[in-house]
Design an enzyme around this catalytic site. Structure first.
Site, PDB file in Angstrom:
ATOM      1  N   THR A   1     111.863  10.266 -23.513  1.00  0.00           N
ATOM      2  CA  THR A   1     111.009  11.109 -22.850  1.00  0.00           C
ATOM      3  C   THR A   1     111.103  12.727 -23.450  1.00  0.00           C
ATOM      4  OG1 THR A   1     111.200   9.848 -20.902  1.00  0.00           O
ATOM      5  CG2 THR A   1     110.535  12.142 -20.466  1.00  0.00           C
TER       6      THR A   1
ATOM      7  N   HIS B   1     120.693  16.079 -20.996  1.00  0.00           N
ATOM      8  CA  HIS B   1     121.958  16.013 -20.235  1.00  0.00           C
ATOM      9  C   HIS B   1     122.925  16.906 -20.125  1.00  0.00           C
ATOM     10  CE1 HIS B   1     120.266  12.028 -18.965  1.00  0.00           C
ATOM     11  NE2 HIS B   1     120.700  11.355 -20.221  1.00  0.00           N
TER      12      HIS B   1
END
Length: 276
Positions: A106, A147
């Protein structure tokens, strides 16, 4: 028979799936776990390698014929998007070589949508853990990260050129869809699977300390405070239920990508999901 599950070793995944993996979800079968970066699971899912699997939302057009999208357990939210990092004071990517964590992530799909009018000169697919050191050392002009890198990139002397989550939210008003949980058709009942995962999420929130040792053992040397911030950002209301806003975000992402010719046409993600 044991259920095969593939997730990343990141704290959000291990936190969410701790109870399911360790047999604390009533009625759920035993689970055999494989830990891998999402670029690896995207490819494995195309081969039908797992019953339940964490993948990138960007990979759904290649997978929805064989998998149900589950409305829980994944990563979607606000203020949690990928970053494009550079050294120094670079203000654009003209002529740049950019390291990305995978072609069907993504993050890379968002990057392609954002940079469509001014694409970089070259893209290199690099294991996630090598991106920030590579940009800092000058091997790449920029890097696309996800992340925990949101919390640690200043340690590498890097600068955020753009927050693709902020760009996406500002442009659409929707949360950003990152990672999805899929159930392989014919291998696992999606209604049951969603129930197991929601119970695992409920237990994780009810007793965060129960998963602590498991989460830290897979956290790739992250400090405990970074682990906590990671979980706090990526495990949210959309983890328990995508809801209207979550599905709208997924459909907006795939719709824009289809219109731009970046992914194949696909049926509505909502139509392939168990949503109650």
């Amino acid at each position: 028979m044991a259920l095969s599950l593939a997730i990343s070793p990141c704290p959000n995944d291990t936190f969410v799936f701790d109870a399911l993996v360790h047999g604390r979800v009533p009625g759920a079968p035993p689970v055999e776990v494989t830990y891998a970066d999402v670029d690896v699971t995207n490819t494995a899912a195309e081969r039908g390698a797992f019953d339940l699997v964490k993948v990138s939302y960007a990979a759904l057009p290649w997978l929805l014929d064989d998998y149900h999208l589950l409305p829980c357990g994944g990563a979607l939210g606000r203020g949690c998007g990928p970053l494009v990092l550079t050294r120094g004071d670079r203000t654009d990517l003209t002529g740049a070589t950019v390291a990305v964590p995978g072609e069907r992530t993504t993050a890379y799909l968002l990057f392609r949508l954002w940079s469509a009018e001014q694409p970089p000169a070259r893209i290199v697919v690099v294991p996630f853990h090598e991106i920030m050191p590579g940009v800092a050392a000058g091997r790449y002009d920029a890097g696309l990260v996800i992340h925990e890198a949101r919390f640690t990139y200043p340690r590498h002397g890097l600068t955020a050129l753009v927050d693709l989550g902020e760009w996406w939210e500002g442009d659409t008003g929707l949360p950003i869809p990152l990672g999805a949980i899929l159930a392989r058709k014919g291998a696992v009942d999606p209604v049951e699977a969603a129930g197991w995962i929601r119970e695992s999420v409920r237990q994780a929130w009810a007793d965060p300390e129960a998963s602590r040792e498991y989460v830290l053992s897979h956290a790739q040397e992250m400090e405990p405070d970074v682990v906590d911030r990671h979980i706090g950002l990526y495990v949210n209301e959309f983890t328990a239920d995508l809801g209207e806003a979550g599905f709208a975000a997924v459909e907006a992402l795939l719709g824009r990508a289809t219109d731009a010719g970046l992914v194949p046409q696909t049926s509505s993600s909502r139509a392939t999901a168990w949503t109650s």
